[in-house]
Design an enzyme around this catalytic site. Structure first.
Site, PDB file in Angstrom:
ATOM      1  N   TYR A  78     119.066 -13.355 -60.223  1.00 15.87           N
ATOM      2  CA  TYR A  78     117.607 -13.289 -60.079  1.00 15.87           C
ATOM      3  C   TYR A  78     117.235 -12.522 -58.820  1.00 15.87           C
ATOM      4  CZ  TYR A  78     112.711 -14.597 -60.058  1.00 15.87           C
ATOM      5  OH  TYR A  78     111.352 -14.548 -60.065  1.00 15.87           O
ATOM      6  N   PHE A 130      95.858  11.051 -66.983  1.00 18.77           N
ATOM      7  CA  PHE A 130      96.765  10.494 -67.980  1.00 18.77           C
ATOM      8  C   PHE A 130      96.174   9.150 -68.389  1.00 18.77           C
ATOM      9  CE2 PHE A 130     100.235   8.043 -69.717  1.00 18.77           C
ATOM     10  CZ  PHE A 130     100.541   8.874 -70.768  1.00 18.77           C
ATOM     11  N   THR A 131      96.331   8.800 -69.661  1.00 18.71           N
ATOM     12  CA  THR A 131      95.634   7.643 -70.245  1.00 18.71           C
ATOM     13  C   THR A 131      95.793   6.356 -69.425  1.00 18.71           C
ATOM     14  OG1 THR A 131      97.578   7.324 -71.649  1.00 18.71           O
ATOM     15  CG2 THR A 131      95.737   8.555 -72.604  1.00 18.71           C
ATOM     16  N   ASP A 221     102.735  11.445 -59.546  1.00 23.35           N
ATOM     17  CA  ASP A 221     103.213  10.823 -60.778  1.00 23.35           C
ATOM     18  C   ASP A 221     104.507  11.560 -61.083  1.00 23.35           C
ATOM     19  OD1 ASP A 221     103.909  10.133 -63.337  1.00 23.35           O
ATOM     20  OD2 ASP A 221     101.847   9.973 -64.059  1.00 23.35           O
ATOM     21  N   LYS A 264     111.289   8.795 -69.003  1.00 20.71           N
ATOM     22  CA  LYS A 264     111.288  10.235 -69.340  1.00 20.71           C
ATOM     23  C   LYS A 264     112.435  10.923 -68.585  1.00 20.71           C
ATOM     24  CE  LYS A 264     106.901   8.925 -70.452  1.00 20.71           C
ATOM     25  NZ  LYS A 264     106.378   7.585 -70.220  1.00 20.71           N
ATOM     26  N   ARG A 388      96.613  13.906 -79.146  1.00 17.34           N
ATOM     27  CA  ARG A 388      96.218  13.971 -77.741  1.00 17.34           C
ATOM     28  C   ARG A 388      94.900  14.758 -77.688  1.00 17.34           C
ATOM     29  NH1 ARG A 388      97.632   9.741 -75.708  1.00 17.34           N
ATOM     30  NH2 ARG A 388      99.605   9.490 -74.665  1.00 17.34           N
ATOM     31  N   PHE A 455      93.781   4.823 -78.702  1.00 18.17           N
ATOM     32  CA  PHE A 455      94.675   5.613 -79.552  1.00 18.17           C
ATOM     33  C   PHE A 455      95.879   4.818 -80.048  1.00 18.17           C
ATOM     34  CE2 PHE A 455      97.840   6.167 -76.223  1.00 18.17           C
ATOM     35  CZ  PHE A 455      97.094   6.016 -75.072  1.00 18.17           C
TER      36      PHE A 455
HETATM   37  C1  PLP Z   1     102.502  11.349 -67.010  1.00 16.98           C
HETATM   38  C2  PLP Z   1     102.680   9.916 -67.340  1.00 16.98           C
HETATM   39  N1  PLP Z   1     102.344   8.994 -66.439  1.00 16.98           N
HETATM   40  C3  PLP Z   1     102.492   7.686 -66.702  1.00 16.98           C
HETATM   41  C4  PLP Z   1     102.978   7.246 -67.904  1.00 16.98           C
HETATM   42  C5  PLP Z   1     103.053   5.766 -68.183  1.00 16.98           C
HETATM   43  O1  PLP Z   1     104.375   5.350 -68.216  1.00 16.98           O
HETATM   44  P1  PLP Z   1     104.882   4.155 -69.145  1.00 16.98           P
HETATM   45  O2  PLP Z   1     104.674   4.566 -70.558  1.00 16.98           O
HETATM   46  O3  PLP Z   1     106.325   4.020 -68.761  1.00 16.98           O
HETATM   47  O4  PLP Z   1     104.096   2.951 -68.788  1.00 16.98           O
HETATM   48  C6  PLP Z   1     103.342   8.180 -68.875  1.00 16.98           C
HETATM   49  C7  PLP Z   1     103.843   7.728 -70.188  1.00 16.98           C
HETATM   50  O5  PLP Z   1     103.828   8.391 -71.180  1.00 16.98           O
HETATM   51  C8  PLP Z   1     103.188   9.561 -68.581  1.00 16.98           C
HETATM   52  O6  PLP Z   1     103.499  10.499 -69.474  1.00 16.98           O
END
Ligand code: PLP
Length: 464
Positions: A78, A130-131, A221, A264, A388, A455
């Site tokens: 842990y 980014f979303t 990011d 990624k 997208r 989405f």
């Molecule tokens: C540019 C970017 N930032 C943040 C994220 C969020 O990461 P996660 O899906 O691991 O939560 C993503 C995911 O697709 C991304 O493409």
């Protein structure tokens, strides 16, 4: 640098296949039933019904034999897992940040950073949204402001660094709201929503000088920043002789911290982290992570996941890995472009983006052309892609209306080390077949709309 053979030959993969995952081929009738059941949303289809899965490159890559071996070294204590210290050392070595807090994935890190750094009424500039990143900023009381260069919003512009920040746009915001209301700039490597487009080192240097002057931290990011480093090496004067690893470090050294979705670049199925150089910020992240993720030495991850991530980072900076990775995406993109399919140019690192506005000019954006096209590609050949565009962009919180973003795209995202050149050829043939019958394709009506990140779970029916 000892330049690998990848600079003189084609992009063949630097690995061979040891194990395969069998796929199910479906009939058109089966796919018709599956997409209907999924409310014409590819996120709601089941993976068993998919032949070639280009939904996302997130957590879908194939791990190497060394990563799988690393899983056996998982120290599932842990507190104080050995794998945490290994990962911390690797992040320090390759990314160069002093402090690191693991999280279960990227959005876990975004949540921590947004809660710690943003106060209600702040404005957070970024090189396109980014979303999940924007939603966390908004949930923390901030307002996202897009400061990316105009070229990024033009799918036909071939500008090589569409991920660049427009310093004039940033300066206008800073003058308008005051630098004390700008807690940081969010700088994404290889901007996902712009088509996987890199920023240049020259632009980052300029941004760094500006931000130092105004006391604004640069928070990266880092999700696809190793791929961004590859493009700098390839496209920017003075970088051809540098390694991806050196360029990654140079990028990070010009920033103050990062959030990372390790699913990624870092070649793992799950994982992420927050990293920074400021001790006070780190202490806050370390404190908050125990509320949302887990103890600061595992952050929601198993020890084995952290071990796989440490090894994945080492493999990700290898030139031959990036040459094959980006080579495969380019192979797909060039074949589509040569066939006259409208795609976003230049071809990015992680995906080929089809421009649904030009593919389906007869469908109004509020009838969701990119969503309709993603459903058609699934129907055609069991290829799962992602919208997208207007659905992903959501509604403007002030007006409540669809945002109708300039880019209305379908993302054909290539998982790392998973599919073959023959799979890419099938994708090309299928897209061409859909293009030939594009006039018959109709838009969609949204029947169910969730409040956040719609989405993922929205449901649609075809317009007659
Ligand atoms: C540019 C970017 N930032 C943040 C994220 C969020 O990461 P996660 O899906 O691991 O939560 C993503 C995911 O697709 C991304 O493409």
């Amino acid at each position: 640098m000892n330049t690998p053979d990848t600079d003189k030959r084609t992009w063949a993969e630097p690995y061979k296949i040891k194990m395969v995952e069998l796929l199910r081929m479906t009939t058109h009738k089966e796919r018709q039933a599956a997409i209907q059941e999924a409310g014409y949303n590819t996120f709601l289809t089941r993976s068993k019904d998919v032949y070639i899965d280009l939904l996302t490159d997130s957590g879908t890559g194939a791990m190497s034999d060394r990563q799988w071996a690393g899983l056996m070294l998982g120290d599932e204590a842990y507190a104080g897992s050995e794998n945490f210290y290994h990962l911390e050392a690797v992040i320090g070595e390759y990314y160069g940040y002093k402090y690191m807090v693991p999280t279960h994935q990227g959005r876990g890190a975004e949540n921590l950073m947004s809660q710690i750094m943003i106060k209600a009424g702040d404005h957070v500039p970024g090189n396109m949204y980014f979303t999940t990143t924007r939603l966390h900023q908004e949930l923390a009381g901030g307002t996202f402001v897009d400061v990316i260069v105009d070229e990024a919003h033009d799918p036909e512009s071939t500008f090589p660094f569409k991920g660049n920040v427009d310093i004039n746009k940033l300066d206008r915001l800073v003058k308008e709201v005051g630098e004390e209301r700008v807690p940081y700039i969010s700088l994404e490597g290889n901007v996902n929503m712009a088509g996987g487009q890199p920023f240049s080192m020259a632009n980052l240097n300029e941004l760094h000088a500006y931000c130092r002057k105004h006391g604004i931290p640069i928070m990266l990011d880092a999700t696809r920043t190793i791929e961004n480093a590859w493009f700098i090496r390839e496209r920017e004067d003075g970088y051809a002789g540098k390694s991806v690893r050196e360029i990654l470090r140079e990028i990070c050294d010009l920033t103050d911290g990062c959030t990372m979705s390790a699913k990624k670049d870092a070649l793992v199925n799950i994982g992420g982290f927050f990293a920074c150089n400021d001790e006070a910020l780190y202490r806050q992240a370390q404190n908050l992570v125990v509320v949302y993720e887990g103890l600061h030495t595992y952050g929601g991850l198993a020890g084995r996941d952290m071990e796989a991530m440490a090894q994945g980072i080492r493999e990700a900076v290898a030139e031959e890995h990036q040459a094959a990775r980006i080579g495969q995406v380019r192979y797909l993109g060039e074949k589509l472009a040569n066939a006259g399919i409208p795609i976003v140019l230049p071809i990015g690192s992680h995906a080929v983006f089809i421009d649904a506005k030009r593919f389906l000019p007869h469908i109004d954006q509020d009838d969701y052309p990119a969503q309709a096209l993603a459903a058609e590609l699934y129907l055609e050949a069991g290829i799962r892609t992602m919208e997208r565009g207007n659905v992903s962009a959501g509604r403007d919180p002030k007006t409540g209306k669809n945002r109708r973003p300039p880019l209305e795209l379908v993302r054909l995202t290539i998982p790392r080390r998973v599919y073959t050149q023959a799979h890419m050829d099938v994708v090309v043939e299928s897209v061409i077949d859909v293009y030939k019958r594009r006039d018959e394709i109709r838009g969609l009506k949204m029947e169910y709309e969730p409040e956040h990140l719609r989405f993922f779970q929205a449901r649609f029916t075809p317009l007659s």
